[in-house]
Scaffold this motif. Structure first.
Motif, PDB file in Angstrom:
ATOM      1  N   LYS A   1       0.846  -1.184   0.000  1.00 34.42           N
ATOM      2  CA  LYS A   1       0.000   0.000   0.000  1.00 34.42           C
ATOM      3  C   LYS A   1       0.884   1.238   0.000  1.00 34.42           C
ATOM      4  O   LYS A   1       1.946   1.249   0.610  1.00 34.42           O
ATOM      5  CB  LYS A   1      -0.921   0.019   1.219  1.00 34.42           C
ATOM      6  CG  LYS A   1      -1.974  -1.072   1.221  1.00 34.42           C
ATOM      7  CD  LYS A   1      -2.920  -0.923   2.397  1.00 34.42           C
ATOM      8  CE  LYS A   1      -4.009  -2.005   2.344  1.00 34.42           C
ATOM      9  NZ  LYS A   1      -4.960  -1.868   3.481  1.00 34.42           N
TER      10      LYS A   1
ATOM     11  N   SER B   1      -3.507   0.717  -3.212  1.00 29.94           N
ATOM     12  CA  SER B   1      -3.162  -0.626  -2.739  1.00 29.94           C
ATOM     13  C   SER B   1      -3.025  -1.558  -3.930  1.00 29.94           C
ATOM     14  O   SER B   1      -3.666  -1.367  -4.956  1.00 29.94           O
ATOM     15  CB  SER B   1      -4.232  -1.154  -1.769  1.00 29.94           C
ATOM     16  OG  SER B   1      -5.489  -1.197  -2.395  1.00 29.94           O
ATOM     17  N   SER B   2      -2.189  -2.569  -3.778  1.00 36.15           N
ATOM     18  CA  SER B   2      -1.914  -3.444  -4.913  1.00 36.15           C
ATOM     19  C   SER B   2      -1.541  -4.844  -4.452  1.00 36.15           C
ATOM     20  O   SER B   2      -0.987  -5.042  -3.366  1.00 36.15           O
ATOM     21  CB  SER B   2      -0.770  -2.843  -5.741  1.00 36.15           C
ATOM     22  OG  SER B   2      -0.446  -3.687  -6.818  1.00 36.15           O
TER      23      SER B   2
ATOM     24  N   TYR C   1      -2.562  -6.174  -9.769  1.00 37.77           N
ATOM     25  CA  TYR C   1      -3.896  -5.609  -9.603  1.00 37.77           C
ATOM     26  C   TYR C   1      -3.798  -4.448  -8.632  1.00 37.77           C
ATOM     27  O   TYR C   1      -3.231  -4.581  -7.537  1.00 37.77           O
ATOM     28  CB  TYR C   1      -4.870  -6.654  -9.053  1.00 37.77           C
ATOM     29  CG  TYR C   1      -6.238  -6.085  -8.736  1.00 37.77           C
ATOM     30  CD1 TYR C   1      -7.110  -5.705  -9.759  1.00 37.77           C
ATOM     31  CD2 TYR C   1      -6.652  -5.915  -7.412  1.00 37.77           C
ATOM     32  CE1 TYR C   1      -8.354  -5.185  -9.482  1.00 37.77           C
ATOM     33  CE2 TYR C   1      -7.899  -5.390  -7.123  1.00 37.77           C
ATOM     34  CZ  TYR C   1      -8.750  -5.020  -8.160  1.00 37.77           C
ATOM     35  OH  TYR C   1      -9.977  -4.495  -7.882  1.00 37.77           O
TER      36      TYR C   1
ATOM     37  N   GLU D   1      -5.782  -0.901  -6.823  1.00 34.61           N
ATOM     38  CA  GLU D   1      -6.973  -0.113  -6.519  1.00 34.61           C
ATOM     39  C   GLU D   1      -6.537   1.183  -5.852  1.00 34.61           C
ATOM     40  O   GLU D   1      -5.585   1.195  -5.066  1.00 34.61           O
ATOM     41  CB  GLU D   1      -7.908  -0.855  -5.559  1.00 34.61           C
ATOM     42  CG  GLU D   1      -8.611  -2.046  -6.146  1.00 34.61           C
ATOM     43  CD  GLU D   1      -9.652  -2.613  -5.185  1.00 34.61           C
ATOM     44  OE1 GLU D   1      -9.831  -2.028  -4.083  1.00 34.61           O
ATOM     45  OE2 GLU D   1     -10.284  -3.614  -5.521  1.00 34.61           O
TER      46      GLU D   1
ATOM     47  N   ASP E   1      -8.263   4.595  -3.727  1.00 32.04           N
ATOM     48  CA  ASP E   1      -9.405   5.291  -3.133  1.00 32.04           C
ATOM     49  C   ASP E   1      -8.926   6.667  -2.703  1.00 32.04           C
ATOM     50  O   ASP E   1      -7.971   6.785  -1.915  1.00 32.04           O
ATOM     51  CB  ASP E   1      -9.935   4.518  -1.923  1.00 32.04           C
ATOM     52  CG  ASP E   1     -10.666   3.257  -2.329  1.00 32.04           C
ATOM     53  OD1 ASP E   1     -11.798   3.378  -2.816  1.00 32.04           O
ATOM     54  OD2 ASP E   1     -10.101   2.158  -2.171  1.00 32.04           O
TER      55      ASP E   1
ATOM     56  N   ASN F   1      -8.299  -1.830 -17.942  1.00 34.95           N
ATOM     57  CA  ASN F   1      -8.780  -0.769 -17.069  1.00 34.95           C
ATOM     58  C   ASN F   1     -10.203  -1.099 -16.618  1.00 34.95           C
ATOM     59  O   ASN F   1     -11.135  -1.065 -17.418  1.00 34.95           O
ATOM     60  CB  ASN F   1      -8.761   0.570 -17.810  1.00 34.95           C
ATOM     61  CG  ASN F   1      -8.101   1.652 -16.987  1.00 34.95           C
ATOM     62  OD1 ASN F   1      -7.010   1.467 -16.493  1.00 34.95           O
ATOM     63  ND2 ASN F   1      -8.776   2.775 -16.836  1.00 34.95           N
TER      64      ASN F   1
ATOM     65  N   GLN G   1     -11.842   0.323 -13.830  1.00 34.79           N
ATOM     66  CA  GLN G   1     -12.552   1.512 -13.361  1.00 34.79           C
ATOM     67  C   GLN G   1     -11.586   2.683 -13.363  1.00 34.79           C
ATOM     68  O   GLN G   1     -10.410   2.536 -13.040  1.00 34.79           O
ATOM     69  CB  GLN G   1     -13.109   1.286 -11.949  1.00 34.79           C
ATOM     70  CG  GLN G   1     -13.996   2.415 -11.453  1.00 34.79           C
ATOM     71  CD  GLN G   1     -14.728   2.048 -10.172  1.00 34.79           C
ATOM     72  OE1 GLN G   1     -14.749   0.897  -9.759  1.00 34.79           O
ATOM     73  NE2 GLN G   1     -15.338   3.035  -9.542  1.00 34.79           N
TER      74      GLN G   1
ATOM     75  N   LYS H   1     -12.785   3.330 -18.673  1.00 32.92           N
ATOM     76  CA  LYS H   1     -13.359   2.196 -17.965  1.00 32.92           C
ATOM     77  C   LYS H   1     -13.768   1.106 -18.947  1.00 32.92           C
ATOM     78  O   LYS H   1     -14.317   1.376 -20.000  1.00 32.92           O
ATOM     79  CB  LYS H   1     -14.583   2.665 -17.167  1.00 32.92           C
ATOM     80  CG  LYS H   1     -15.259   1.559 -16.377  1.00 32.92           C
ATOM     81  CD  LYS H   1     -16.442   2.111 -15.598  1.00 32.92           C
ATOM     82  CE  LYS H   1     -17.132   1.018 -14.814  1.00 32.92           C
ATOM     83  NZ  LYS H   1     -18.289   1.526 -14.047  1.00 32.92           N
TER      84      LYS H   1
ATOM     85  N   LYS I   1     -12.254   6.466  -7.397  1.00 33.92           N
ATOM     86  CA  LYS I   1     -11.803   5.074  -7.301  1.00 33.92           C
ATOM     87  C   LYS I   1     -11.219   4.633  -8.634  1.00 33.92           C
ATOM     88  O   LYS I   1     -11.720   4.998  -9.700  1.00 33.92           O
ATOM     89  CB  LYS I   1     -12.961   4.161  -6.910  1.00 33.92           C
ATOM     90  CG  LYS I   1     -12.557   2.705  -6.662  1.00 33.92           C
ATOM     91  CD  LYS I   1     -13.747   1.859  -6.267  1.00 33.92           C
ATOM     92  CE  LYS I   1     -14.160   2.125  -4.845  1.00 33.92           C
ATOM     93  NZ  LYS I   1     -13.177   1.594  -3.866  1.00 33.92           N
TER      94      LYS I   1
ATOM     95  N   LYS J   1      -9.546   0.993 -10.528  1.00 33.09           N
ATOM     96  CA  LYS J   1      -9.229  -0.427 -10.475  1.00 33.09           C
ATOM     97  C   LYS J   1      -8.555  -0.800 -11.786  1.00 33.09           C
ATOM     98  O   LYS J   1      -9.111  -0.549 -12.857  1.00 33.09           O
ATOM     99  CB  LYS J   1     -10.486  -1.284 -10.265  1.00 33.09           C
ATOM    100  CG  LYS J   1     -11.163  -1.074  -8.924  1.00 33.09           C
ATOM    101  CD  LYS J   1     -12.383  -1.976  -8.772  1.00 33.09           C
ATOM    102  CE  LYS J   1     -13.085  -1.749  -7.449  1.00 33.09           C
ATOM    103  NZ  LYS J   1     -14.283  -2.617  -7.301  1.00 33.09           N
ATOM    104  N   SER J   2      -7.391  -1.386 -11.698  1.00 32.91           N
ATOM    105  CA  SER J   2      -6.625  -1.709 -12.900  1.00 32.91           C
ATOM    106  C   SER J   2      -5.989  -3.085 -12.760  1.00 32.91           C
ATOM    107  O   SER J   2      -5.488  -3.444 -11.686  1.00 32.91           O
ATOM    108  CB  SER J   2      -5.538  -0.643 -13.118  1.00 32.91           C
ATOM    109  OG  SER J   2      -4.751  -0.958 -14.243  1.00 32.91           O
TER     110      SER J   2
END
Length: 324
Positions: free
Chosen positions: A32, A41-42, A54, A56, A58, A79, A81, A99, A120, A122-123
């Motif tokens: 993180k 975080s990953s 991966y 994310e 926030d 991708n 989000q 997205k 947010k 997400k990848s």
């Protein structure tokens, strides 16, 4: 240097460099990073010249991160989000992955901006050392061979001139990786098989888009509404709206929704929903934590018999034959 992220001039370095690929051991890591306005975080897994990542983010408010990299890599980007822009030295123009979009890139010097939409991001990404990618892709289709030739020549390139939409088969493959609970030895084998599967799906999706008829959806706004329709169906899969209701919710007519959904996801809206439900059901059955009856009603089936019939039609076995 690997990759470096900056927000308002403050650098945040992440170990995405070539040295992190060295060694034959399977590495499973979580980290993180605190950002000025939130947290990144990953999870990452490294094996045999391949890195699966991966991430994310926030945030408390919308922000952009500038990023730069100097490592020779082949990268599959999905991708999920948010949006990411990529400016690759030696390539014309900027690639912006929105997205639900994906593409495949090769390069040595890159820079760009990572934008966080809806607070947010997400990848999902799979990165390869050059030799590892060339070994895996050597028997690929014509499109993949052309891409490999560019890599051998050292020419930075993108697999597709325009980003493609992530379809259900690709999304299920990504989910199976993220939800994998095998032990390290089996996980390495499973991840390698899924990496190859995802590359095959990506190469096939590019091939299909290249030779398909002219696109029905001409504007990004219409494509975004189709993505929203998919997301709305997923969020309400236990009690989905009718097609007429869904069209009203997303703000397009029913005909455009039907044509557009099939163009983006290669199947009808409710065929997509049915396949997604059954894939989720299969995964839950394999986990062994719930009975078929509970899963069926949680996913919106009107009866266990209806669920069992649909499950057997798709997977050629009954739910009771699935064993964790």
């Amino acid at each position: 240097m690997g990759f470096e992220f900056k927000n308002e001039g403050k650098p945040f370095k992440m170990a995405f460099d070539e040295d992190s690929f060295k060694g034959r051991d399977f590495k499973d890591e979580v980290f993180k990073i605190k950002l000025p306005d939130g947290e990144l975080s990953s999870k990452q897994w490294i094996f045999d010249g391949i890195k699966i990542l991966y991430a994310e983010a926030d945030l408390d408010r919308p922000a952009e991160l500038d990023w730069t990299g100097d490592t020779e890599l082949v990268s599959m980007h999905f991708n999920l989000q948010g949006s990411t822009s990529i400016q690759q030295d030696g390539m014309n123009g900027t690639f912006e992955l929105k997205k639900n979009q994906h593409n495949l890139f090769y390069g040595t010097q890159a820079s760009g901006k990572m934008r966080f939409d809806e607070l947010k991001m997400k990848s999902f990404m799979i990165q390869f050392q050059k030799d590892a990618f060339l070994d895996i892709s050597k028997n690929g289709n014509e499109s993949l061979q052309r891409f490999a030739d560019k890599i051998v020549s050292g020419s930075p390139t993108a697999f597709s001139d325009s980003n493609l939409n992530i379809d259900l088969s690709q999304l299920n493959c990504i989910r199976s990786i993220l939800n994998c609970d095998y032990s390290a030895g089996l996980k390495k084998m499973f991840f390698l098989s899924k990496t190859i599967e995802l590359l095959v799906l990506q190469a096939e999706s590019f091939h299909n888009s290249r030779f398909s008829a002219a696109a029905y959806l001409k504007y990004d706004e219409d494509k975004e509404r189709i993505i929203f329709a998919r997301d709305y169906l997923v969020k309400n899969m236990e009690s989905p709206p009718s097609l007429i209701e869904l069209a009203k919710i997303v703000g397009i007519n029913e005909y455009k929704l039907k044509r557009g959904f099939k163009e983006v996801f290669h199947q009808t809206a409710f065929s997509y929903l049915s396949d997604l439900r059954l894939e989720l059901a299969k995964n839950q059955l394999l986990e062994g934590k719930k009975q078929a009856t509970e899963i069926a009603f949680e996913l919106g089936y009107c009866s266990l018999q209806h669920f069992s019939s649909a499950f057997k039609k798709k997977f050629a076995i009954s739910p009771n034959q699935v064993r964790p």
